[in-house]
Scaffold this motif. Structure first.
Motif, PDB file in Angstrom:
ATOM      1  N   LEU A  28       3.020   4.285  -1.421  1.00  0.00           N
ATOM      2  CA  LEU A  28       3.316   5.208  -2.634  1.00  0.00           C
ATOM      3  C   LEU A  28       4.646   4.858  -3.183  1.00  0.00           C
ATOM      4  CD1 LEU A  28       1.457   8.565  -1.584  1.00  0.00           C
ATOM      5  CD2 LEU A  28       0.532   6.619  -3.222  1.00  0.00           C
TER       6      LEU A  28
ATOM      7  N   ASN B 219       0.772  -1.283  -0.123  1.00  0.00           N
ATOM      8  CA  ASN B 219      -0.023   0.054   0.012  1.00  0.00           C
ATOM      9  C   ASN B 219       0.899   1.358   0.009  1.00  0.00           C
ATOM     10  OD1 ASN B 219      -2.687   0.781  -0.309  1.00  0.00           O
ATOM     11  ND2 ASN B 219      -2.839   1.610   1.722  1.00  0.00           N
TER      12      ASN B 219
ATOM     13  N   ARG C 164       0.947   2.720  -6.660  1.00  0.00           N
ATOM     14  CA  ARG C 164       0.673   2.277  -5.161  1.00  0.00           C
ATOM     15  C   ARG C 164       0.975   0.696  -5.075  1.00  0.00           C
ATOM     16  NH1 ARG C 164      -2.010   4.242  -0.890  1.00  0.00           N
ATOM     17  NH2 ARG C 164      -2.568   5.979  -2.013  1.00  0.00           N
TER      18      ARG C 164
END
Length: 124
Positions: free
Chosen positions: A81, A79, A102
């Motif tokens: 970035l 999860n 992501r």
């Protein structure tokens, strides 16, 4: 002239050898060509991820949206970035980076190949 591609990819000519699963960008001096991001530095705003290895002068398909695989520069949490790092590898984005994906899976170490969801370009 470069072809248009599909709705989730574009076709361009490799300005130098390209390695699959790495971020690329349009060459500023010739919009028909692409190169790895992060050469020699990192944190370029990536166009997308090259789908397959390509030699200099060959046509290359660049995924610009959807789920793709990237090569990790270091460990990446699920999860997180992702921004472009050195030689087009994906890295965890930090303040001032330009995230382009992501992480859908975690990377335990450099060189791991993980699935990511490409996102619109933004600044963290």
């Amino acid at each position: 002239m470069a072809s248009i591609g599909t709705e989730d990819s574009v076709e361009r000519i490799a300005n130098s050898a390209l390695t699959k699963f790495r971020f690329v960008n349009i060459l500023t001096s010739d919009s028909s060509k692409i190169e790895l991001t992060g050469v020699p530095g990192d944190n370029d705003v990536a166009l997308g991820v090259v789908a397959a290895d390509a030699a200099s002068g060959e046509h290359a398909s660049v995924k610009v949206s959807g789920v793709v695989k990237i090569e990790a520069e270091a460990a990446i949490a699920i999860n997180a970035l992702i921004a472009s790092g050195t030689a087009g590898k994906g890295k965890t984005a930090v303040a001032g980076n330009h995230p382009r994906a992501r992480a859908l899976k975690a990377a335990a170490a450099a060189g791991d190949i993980i699935e990511v969801l490409l996102i619109d370009q933004a600044v963290v």
